[in-house]
Write an enzyme that holds these catalytic residues in place. Structure first.
Site, PDB file in Angstrom:
ATOM      1  N   TRP A  98      -5.315  -7.189 -28.760  1.00 26.90           N
ATOM      2  CA  TRP A  98      -6.486  -7.802 -29.427  1.00 26.90           C
ATOM      3  C   TRP A  98      -6.054  -8.634 -30.638  1.00 26.90           C
ATOM      4  CZ3 TRP A  98     -11.474  -4.616 -28.929  1.00 26.90           C
ATOM      5  CH2 TRP A  98     -12.566  -5.313 -29.429  1.00 26.90           C
ATOM      6  N   ARG A 207      -9.867 -12.396 -22.033  1.00 23.88           N
ATOM      7  CA  ARG A 207      -9.877 -10.933 -21.899  1.00 23.88           C
ATOM      8  C   ARG A 207     -10.916 -10.403 -20.920  1.00 23.88           C
ATOM      9  NH1 ARG A 207      -4.788  -9.924 -23.552  1.00 23.88           N
ATOM     10  NH2 ARG A 207      -4.401 -10.886 -25.568  1.00 23.88           N
TER      11      ARG A 207
HETATM   12  C1  LIG Z   1      -3.226 -11.860 -19.304  1.00 22.67           C
HETATM   13  C2  LIG Z   1      -2.448 -12.041 -20.577  1.00 22.67           C
HETATM   14  C3  LIG Z   1      -1.112 -11.713 -20.609  1.00 22.67           C
HETATM   15  C4  LIG Z   1      -0.367 -11.878 -21.813  1.00 22.67           C
HETATM   16  N1  LIG Z   1       0.962 -11.540 -21.827  1.00 22.67           N
HETATM   17  C5  LIG Z   1       1.660 -11.652 -22.976  1.00 22.67           C
HETATM   18  C6  LIG Z   1       3.054 -11.293 -23.033  1.00 22.67           C
HETATM   19  O1  LIG Z   1       3.635 -10.866 -22.045  1.00 22.67           O
HETATM   20  N2  LIG Z   1       3.710 -11.417 -24.214  1.00 22.67           N
HETATM   21  C7  LIG Z   1       3.097 -11.910 -25.336  1.00 22.67           C
HETATM   22  O2  LIG Z   1       3.739 -12.027 -26.380  1.00 22.67           O
HETATM   23  N3  LIG Z   1       1.790 -12.264 -25.316  1.00 22.67           N
HETATM   24  C8  LIG Z   1       1.060 -12.151 -24.167  1.00 22.67           C
HETATM   25  N4  LIG Z   1      -0.258 -12.493 -24.161  1.00 22.67           N
HETATM   26  C9  LIG Z   1      -0.877 -12.990 -25.386  1.00 22.67           C
HETATM   27  C10 LIG Z   1      -1.076 -14.525 -25.321  1.00 22.67           C
HETATM   28  O3  LIG Z   1       0.152 -15.209 -25.194  1.00 22.67           O
HETATM   29  C11 LIG Z   1      -1.820 -14.990 -26.583  1.00 22.67           C
HETATM   30  O4  LIG Z   1      -1.049 -14.709 -27.716  1.00 22.67           O
HETATM   31  C12 LIG Z   1      -3.159 -14.321 -26.756  1.00 22.67           C
HETATM   32  O5  LIG Z   1      -3.886 -14.341 -25.552  1.00 22.67           O
HETATM   33  C13 LIG Z   1      -3.964 -15.046 -27.826  1.00 22.67           C
HETATM   34  O6  LIG Z   1      -4.306 -16.309 -27.332  1.00 22.67           O
HETATM   35  P1  LIG Z   1      -4.360 -17.591 -28.263  1.00 22.67           P
HETATM   36  O7  LIG Z   1      -3.087 -17.785 -28.990  1.00 22.67           O
HETATM   37  O8  LIG Z   1      -4.827 -18.721 -27.397  1.00 22.67           O
HETATM   38  O9  LIG Z   1      -5.574 -17.152 -29.237  1.00 22.67           O
HETATM   39  P2  LIG Z   1      -5.755 -17.376 -30.791  1.00 22.67           P
HETATM   40  O10 LIG Z   1      -4.622 -16.825 -31.557  1.00 22.67           O
HETATM   41  O11 LIG Z   1      -7.128 -16.880 -31.109  1.00 22.67           O
HETATM   42  O12 LIG Z   1      -5.728 -18.916 -30.950  1.00 22.67           O
HETATM   43  C14 LIG Z   1      -6.762 -19.733 -30.374  1.00 22.67           C
HETATM   44  C15 LIG Z   1      -6.194 -21.110 -30.225  1.00 22.67           C
HETATM   45  O13 LIG Z   1      -5.916 -21.625 -31.529  1.00 22.67           O
HETATM   46  C16 LIG Z   1      -4.727 -22.382 -31.490  1.00 22.67           C
HETATM   47  N5  LIG Z   1      -3.737 -21.760 -32.381  1.00 22.67           N
HETATM   48  C17 LIG Z   1      -3.881 -20.592 -33.054  1.00 22.67           C
HETATM   49  N6  LIG Z   1      -2.816 -20.366 -33.822  1.00 22.67           N
HETATM   50  C18 LIG Z   1      -1.967 -21.389 -33.607  1.00 22.67           C
HETATM   51  C19 LIG Z   1      -0.686 -21.718 -34.093  1.00 22.67           C
HETATM   52  N7  LIG Z   1      -0.046 -20.973 -34.978  1.00 22.67           N
HETATM   53  N8  LIG Z   1      -0.106 -22.831 -33.622  1.00 22.67           N
HETATM   54  C20 LIG Z   1      -0.726 -23.635 -32.742  1.00 22.67           C
HETATM   55  N9  LIG Z   1      -1.943 -23.374 -32.250  1.00 22.67           N
HETATM   56  C21 LIG Z   1      -2.563 -22.279 -32.679  1.00 22.67           C
HETATM   57  C22 LIG Z   1      -4.263 -22.430 -30.044  1.00 22.67           C
HETATM   58  O14 LIG Z   1      -4.831 -23.544 -29.412  1.00 22.67           O
HETATM   59  C23 LIG Z   1      -4.887 -21.192 -29.467  1.00 22.67           C
HETATM   60  O15 LIG Z   1      -5.086 -21.246 -28.068  1.00 22.67           O
HETATM   61  C24 LIG Z   1      -1.004 -12.363 -22.981  1.00 22.67           C
HETATM   62  C25 LIG Z   1      -2.376 -12.681 -22.938  1.00 22.67           C
HETATM   63  C26 LIG Z   1      -3.089 -12.526 -21.764  1.00 22.67           C
HETATM   64  C27 LIG Z   1      -4.564 -12.869 -21.752  1.00 22.67           C
END
Ligand SMILES: Cc1cc2nc3c(=O)[nH]c(=O)nc-3n(C[C@H](O)[C@H](O)[C@H](O)COP(=O)(O)OP(=O)(O)OC[C@H]3O[C@@H](n4cnc5c(N)ncnc54)[C@H](O)[C@@H]3O)c2cc1C
Length: 303
Positions: A98, A207
């Site tokens: 989360w 999610r």
């Molecule tokens: C099915 C599934 C499997 C996964 N498996 C893994 C895994 O094996 N290992 C692992 O480490 N993680 C894993 N994750 C986590 C995934 O890689 C993301 O970190 C997580 O889903 C959060 O997504 P997000 O970064 O898009 O969301 P948020 O952090 O809420 O960000 C939303 C959006 O804001 C932008 N953003 C936010 N921060 C930044 C930044 N610093 N730089 C550039 N853009 C930014 C991006 O466009 C991002 O999509 C998994 C997630 C899912 C759903």
């Protein structure tokens, strides 16, 4: 001074949300999601969009059309005008997934400052899932209850022992920040989680998806179906239509469809083709969404 082009706005109150304020929605065995507060609603999204588009539509049906247009075209900033705050109780392994959603504001219960919450998530004998053979990150099928019972008994033993060791350390005067290090990931934590609607929908999309782990998905489905759907019904409907239940065709997929001529025999100018689809309005002409759909079909036809 108020900019006359922006106009005055009233605080948006959503009656369905007032009814569930402070309500705890149970999740997993001992977790919950409690709605603490919200700001805005569908009306704030429409209002924000009108600021950028100028004075425009007024009717609810037009509000719906505007929200659907924004969602379809990924005009996202109006959705950032609505915010929501939850108090959640969640096992640490689920919390670990989360917390990866960086666009939220978080305040978590401190186990350096306070004694760790004496609750751990327990899995019942018919809930143990086998490793998926096709998806390295997924699970499939349940273990037979006989084996499941054994896993549940072992889990209880591990949790009880870890807690006993923790409490002994605390009783001996060990710093809470160190005493906690061997608590299992099933231990519950609590946090306040505040996020704007645009980023919350991003969370929901990832999610609530079938690829997400069941435990976090359980929470996401409660947030989506029980809370967001009440908070911003027009936005939620648009989100389901244009994100959750939509699929994007890739470049190679479009090339395939064009080359195979899958849509070649359709007369896309014939409005009878679209009757009963919602893409034609009461005057019998294509809606804006209908025209967009027609353009997509033309692309797939190669015309
Ligand atoms: C099915 C599934 C499997 C996964 N498996 C893994 C895994 O094996 N290992 C692992 O480490 N993680 C894993 N994750 C986590 C995934 O890689 C993301 O970190 C997580 O889903 C959060 O997504 P997000 O970064 O898009 O969301 P948020 O952090 O809420 O960000 C939303 C959006 O804001 C932008 N953003 C936010 N921060 C930044 C930044 N610093 N730089 C550039 N853009 C930014 C991006 O466009 C991002 O999509 C998994 C997630 C899912 C759903």
């Amino acid at each position: 001074m108020l900019n006359k082009f922006m106009g005055k706005t009233k605080r948006v109150v959503v009656p369905a949300m007032e009814e569930i304020l402070e309500k705890e929605f149970p999740a997993l065995d001992k977790g919950f999601i409690r709605l603490v507060d919200y700001m805005g609603g569908d009306a704030s999204i429409v209002q924000a969009a009108r600021v950028s588009y100028g004075v425009g539509t007024k009717k609810v049906s037009e509000d719906r059309g505007l929200i659907r247009y924004l969602m379809r075209h990924r005009h996202t900033t109006p959705f950032e005008m609505a915010e929501i705050k939850f108090h959640i109780k969640v096992p640490m392994d689920t919390w670990r997934q989360w917390i990866r959603h960086r666009t939220a504001n978080v305040n978590e219960y401190s186990t350096r400052y306070s004694v760790a919450i004496d609750d751990a998530q327990q899995t019942s004998e018919n809930e143990w899932r086998m490793q998926s053979s096709s998806n390295k990150q997924g699970s499939e099928e349940f273990f037979p209850p006989k084996l499941g019972r054994e896993f549940t008994i072992q889990e209880t033993e591990v949790q009880k022992y870890a807690r006993k060791v923790y409490e002994k350390r605390i009783a001996a005067g060990m710093a809470r920040e160190q005493a906690r290090k061997d608590l299992p990931l099933s231990t519950y934590t609590e946090a306040y989680w505040k996020i704007d609607l645009h980023n919350l929908l991003h969370f929901s999309g990832l999610r609530m998806d079938s690829h997400a782990q069941k435990e976090i998905s359980d929470y996401a489905k409660i947030i989506g179906n029980e809370i967001i759907a009440k908070w911003v019904p027009l936005t939620w409907e648009a989100f389901l239509d244009y994100r959750m239940n939509a699929k994007i065709f890739s470049g190679p997929e479009i090339k395939f469809l064009k080359e195979r001529g899958i849509f070649t025999n359709l007369n896309l100018e014939d409005l009878d083709l679209y009757q009963g689809s919602g893409f034609v309005n009461e005057k019998g002409v294509l809606t804006r969404e209908g025209k967009e759909f027609q353009e997509k079909l033309k692309l797939l036809q190669g015309s």
